[in-house]
Write an enzyme that holds these catalytic residues in place. Sequence first.
Site, PDB file in Angstrom:
ATOM      1  N   CYS A 197      32.259  14.716   6.588  1.00 55.13           N
ATOM      2  CA  CYS A 197      31.925  15.795   5.655  1.00 55.13           C
ATOM      3  C   CYS A 197      31.361  17.001   6.393  1.00 55.13           C
ATOM      4  O   CYS A 197      31.549  18.140   5.980  1.00 55.13           O
ATOM      5  CB  CYS A 197      30.933  15.303   4.608  1.00 55.13           C
ATOM      6  N   CYS A 351      33.311  23.166  19.949  1.00 56.98           N
ATOM      7  CA  CYS A 351      33.554  22.983  18.514  1.00 56.98           C
ATOM      8  C   CYS A 351      32.201  23.055  17.808  1.00 56.98           C
ATOM      9  O   CYS A 351      31.319  23.789  18.255  1.00 56.98           O
ATOM     10  CB  CYS A 351      34.277  21.670  18.244  1.00 56.98           C
TER      11      CYS A 351
END
Length: 393
Positions: A197, A351
């Site tokens: 999530c 990232c």
Amino acid sequence: MSLPPLVEPAADLTRDEVNRYSRHLIIPDVGMTGQKRLKNAKVLVVGAGGLGSPALMYLAAAGVGTLGIIDFDIVDESNLQRQIIHRQATLGLPKAESAAATVREINPLIEIVVHNTALDRDNVLEIFAQYDLIVDGTDNFATRYMVNDAAVLLGKPYVWGSIYRFDGQASVFWAEHGPCYRCLYPEPPPPGMVPSCAEGGVLGVLCASIGSIQVNEAIKLLAGIGEPLVGRLMIYDALEMTYRSVKVRKDPECPLCGENATITELLEDYEAFCGAVSVEAADAAQDSTITVQELKAWQDADEKIFLIDVREPNEYEIVSIPGATLIPKGEFLNGNALEKLPQDRKIVLHCKSGVRSAEALAVVKQAGFADAVHVGGGVLAWVRQIDPSLPSY
């Protein structure tokens, strides 16, 4: 199928309890006996996050007598979009303590047990043994498999839920009466195949939809009413507003609950079993990981680097490290990104946290960029340690 009540009823209800739970008491299927069972029940909620928030609040409101909370994380601002048990005032506090404070405000008549610790193979059996029922609100595969294995080994039922973007799933796993989680998912997905999530996002209200279903199932199991989701997987699509149920059968070859089970104790390392990072990514990142401080020093010294952000465009719009070029991880996996890489500059990948950049790094190194590196901690570390004025997510 209907199942017998999980717990015996308490001796009685106080006047305050009768007043509080009157809307339960006038339901024939619940009644005084069902409410006494809830009072006598001990339920542990694993995780005080998106699913744990509504689950804890409604279990408390329903009158579950002893409610355990286990979580080792702290409340972050990005939690408040969906983790409704926490408040602005509890930012920076342990989630277990923050959740306990809210639950006590909801129902002072129940007992709250706080486990402000990480659940691991060394404590999971001891903690689970104290409860009648487990509600699993975790968001990673390693913990899900550990919760399942511990519940099966102890002979306890648990209510499982999962959420991602607009989709949710829920089921009840109880090896004594049906399948376990391993019957449904014998092996975890390959690393990076299913984003968390934190990486893919989740509609905040979806947590309430699935969390409330988990509580509904918990109440049915404790009171012995209705037909719980044993042997069924409930799938919810919030965009299409559809619910569908899929039958899940017990796997006779399941290594944990099958006829010839080979798993008789907890695994040594659930992170390794689930492969949080692929072997290739781990090998590539070894000795090729830099800190955000090193990246900043290289930028300040005007080193010849090519900084690449491998996240998705919508993430890049939220926050980015100055000077980074966006090339999503998918372009590395399909090979399209390789032609965009310069030969005269050092390739530096990042990232959000370092997992996806490690996977991209493996591809880059295999393509011959031997001196390529990635940034440990990613954007999150940059915001925390270099530029706190930037938003986090």
